[in-house]
Scaffold this motif. Structure first.
Motif: not given
Length: 691
Positions: A301-306, A358-361
């Motif tokens: 259930h993690e959120h990332h930005g692409l 890719l921005a993790r978290g």
């Protein structure tokens, strides 16, 4: 207008009255669904249709007596196929709905409730495709696993699979390196038994980190020992894997004499991961990182930005710096972005002119800030690329990756779509999709498109492309299908599916129709000596415009173009709900000599009756009939019937989306007079096609 191509949904409609069945199909098509329907008139015919042709959905009226709902469900299940059945209810009473649910229907829709049937069809078709995809992927997975097993067995690299520290698989090279004759000797043995005592504690700590889901470590150097206790230096490489559906760890074990020097190995690993020109990650490395992030969105259930980033007006930039300096341009952009990167934000050259981040978290708010910062940092200063100083802006398509959209192809496609949208409305902006907040800034996007459409109408930025329509009967007169594009202000073209829905919703579609007609007539006038003929699409709204025929006549007269050179086209699904309006529209066109064409012909339940009433000059078969046409007797028979119906009503038949030479002879014998398709000639701004 250019129509958006969708996958055709093949449905059987069970309803006692033809008019009601036709209303169902027309309603679905008017709601934007590409539907091809058949209607059984008896139980035996229903049984034959289920057995004799591919079907995606069954839509059955709950009150049908021709084929009762219990019979519809029973026979659909008896096929053994994954075939959803939707029961259509006339009213809303709890007892009736409960009874339908008890029959085993996959879904229930209310006939006269606005959009209810469409949503039910979309949901069931989406779920059907998901199940089909899952079965297909499962089969491919088993085949891939079989091939991987064969590759692992034949590999000269010593490879083992470890689950909870124990061997569950090892290839022959691994067994030979440690001096074992058969896998039975190491099955269930701890991997620690292969490590020399001096390195056992460090290796145990590493295994614990990996078992907790830690990042895959770089190659690990240690001392191993074989079955005889002989020690040797070795290098271990790790990667996560699955075996028989269980998560495990793949280890490649190499003796040090065959391994690289650690410093050299690290340098080679860095080079393997990088794009040489920009110093960013390369595409394969980024895709692996993205796959890992998406997997964690699905499981943890993690959120990332692409984010996908592309310089605006790239074609103009290349003309300025030269094709040989494209790498230098992208390297300069990478340097401009580098201050925004850190351990959690990584960037890659994803394509020749696209950078991916890719921005993790990253939360939605953080991804939005990053996207705006990227737009600002690129457009805020002059960009130096060797001998050139450029003013460059960029657009960003950003997607918030979460559990709801945790599929790599889906998030990449969405990001690319948003990137194209941002550039289509002028560039130097970001578009962000968040599955948890879809409507954020949606109105701003729509308003920008409305202004762009109005600007295109005012500034003559509608661009026409032409696809040849070729006669199968030796008529060499130039005949073109006119397709609309929009210039975004810099010479780059925007496809119509990006803006037509907004134009229809906000009352601009009639103006676009008139703009295309006027430009098409001007083109005919500029090429008067060639005596060309054009087919031009119009929308459903224009059929209701009683002043449009007079406008068309006036434009033709102003440019001294014979009226028979222009044919006006509209989709069958639009006409079938406005038969009287369409008949009057056709009558007015015919009065001064212009033609009328029905597009997407043959997908309704009463197509032959429709053209017998309207008497169009042309009918254009729905493109779905050309799918596998040359090898499908069913498709060929249907096209023959439609061609015969068109001939009987005095219309010429056009087959579009023709995609192979094998179809041509069969179409000629099926009363089809004209063909078009990318196989023959794709749409082009050029009118020089040699007929």
């Amino acid at each position: 207008m250019q129509r958006k191509k969708d996958h055709t949904i093949r449905v059987l409609v069970i309803d006692d009255r033809m008019e009601d069945a036709e209303s169902i199909v027309t309603g679905l098509r008017n709601d934007g669904l590409a539907v091809r329907a058949n209607r059984p008139t008896s139980l035996d015919e229903y049984r034959a249709m289920l057995a004799g042709q591919p079907v995606d959905l069954v839509l059955a009226a709950a009150t049908s007596k021709t084929v009762e709902p219990t019979q519809a469900l029973t026979l659909a299940r008896a096929t053994g196929n994954d075939l959803p059945v939707i029961l259509i209810a006339d009213g809303h009473d709890d007892a009736g709905l409960a009874a339908m649910i008890g029959l085993g229907a996959d879904n229930i829709a209310l006939r006269n409730r606005d959009g209810h049937l469409r949503r039910a069809v979309e949901r069931e078709y989406r779920d059907l495709n998901a199940r089909r995809d899952l079965r297909h992927l499962d089969a491919r997975l088993h085949e891939t696993e079989r091939r991987c097993d064969a590759l692992i067995d034949s590999s000269r690299d010593p490879i083992a699979y470890i689950h909870e520290g124990m061997h569950i698989r090892a290839n022959q090279a691994y067994l030979e390196m440690f001096g074992y004759a058969d896998f039975d000797e190491v099955e269930g043995m701890s991997i620690l038994d292969m490590v020399a005592p001096a390195d056992a504690n460090d290796f145990k700590t590493l295994l614990k980190q990996l078992s907790k889901g830690g990042e895959t470590p770089p190659p690990h150097h240690l001392t191993a020992h074989d079955a005889d206790g002989q020690e040797f230096p070795a290098t271990m490489e790790f990667s996560p894997a699955t075996y028989d559906g269980e998560p495990c760890l793949q280890i490649i074990f190499r003796r040090k004499e065959t391994a690289f020097d650690p410093a050299m190995m690290e340098q080679m690993e860095t080079l393997r991961r990088q794009d040489v020109a920009t110093g960013l990650l390369n595409r394969p490395t980024f895709l692996q990182s993205l796959e890992d992030a998406v997997a964690r969105s699905a499981s943890a259930h993690e959120h990332h930005g692409l984010l996908l980033i592309q310089p605006d007006h790239f074609g103009s930039l290349v003309q300025s710096v030269g094709i040989n300096n494209v790498d230098a341009l992208m390297a300069a952009l990478a340097e401009r972005l580098r201050p925004l990167l850190d351990e959690q934000v990584e960037a890659a050259r994803f394509g020749e002119q696209v950078i991916a981040v890719l921005a993790r978290g990253s939360s939605h708010a953080e991804t939005e800030v990053l996207a705006r910062d990227i737009v600002s940092v690129i457009g805020g200063r002059i960009l130096e690329t060797g001998d050139h100083s450029l003013t460059v802006t960029a657009s960003v398509g950003a997607v918030q990756v979460s559990e709801r959209n945790a599929q790599v192809p889906r998030v990449l496609a969405r990001a690319q779509q948003l990137l194209e949208t941002a550039q289509g409305v002028g560039g130097n902006r970001m578009e962000l999709y968040d599955p948890g907040a879809i409507d954020r800034a949606e109105q701003d996007r729509i308003n920008a498109w409305i202004e762009r459409i109005r600007g295109a109408l005012t500034n003559d930025q509608l661009v026409l492309h032409y696809q040849p329509i070729i006669s199968l009967h030796g008529n060499n007169a130039p005949f073109f299908d006119v397709l609309m594009r929009m210039d975004n202000g810099t010479g780059e073209l925007v496809m119509p599916n990006a803006f037509l829905p907004i134009a229809e919703e906000h009352g601009l579609i009639r103006d676009l129709d008139r703009g295309v007609i006027a430009k098409a007539v001007r083109t005919l006038a500029a090429n008067a000596k060639r005596e060309m003929r054009f087919i031009v699409r119009i929308s459903r709204a224009s059929i209701e415009d009683t002043t449009l025929p007079a406008f068309i006549q006036q434009v033709l007269q102003e440019h001294a173009i014979p009226a028979n050179r222009l044919v006006v086209q509209i989709n069958e699904s639009k006409v079938s709900t406005q038969v009287n309006e369409a008949a009057e529209f056709n009558r007015q066109l015919a009065a001064f000599g212009a033609g009328f064409c029905i597009d997407q012909f043959g997908v309704g339940l009463s197509s032959a009756q429709l053209i017998a009433h309207l008497r169009p000059r042309f009918v254009k078969l729905d493109g779905s009939f050309m799918t596998d046409y040359a090898r499908s007797p069913e498709q060929q028979a249907r096209v023959r019937d439609l061609g015969a119906a068109a001939t009987a009503s005095g219309a010429s038949t056009i087959a579009c989306d023709v995609n192979d030479s094998g179809s041509m002879t069969t179409l000629f014998l099926a009363n089809v007079e004209y063909v078009q398709g990318n196989f023959l000639a794709p749409p082009s701004p050029d009118l020089s096609f040699d007929f």
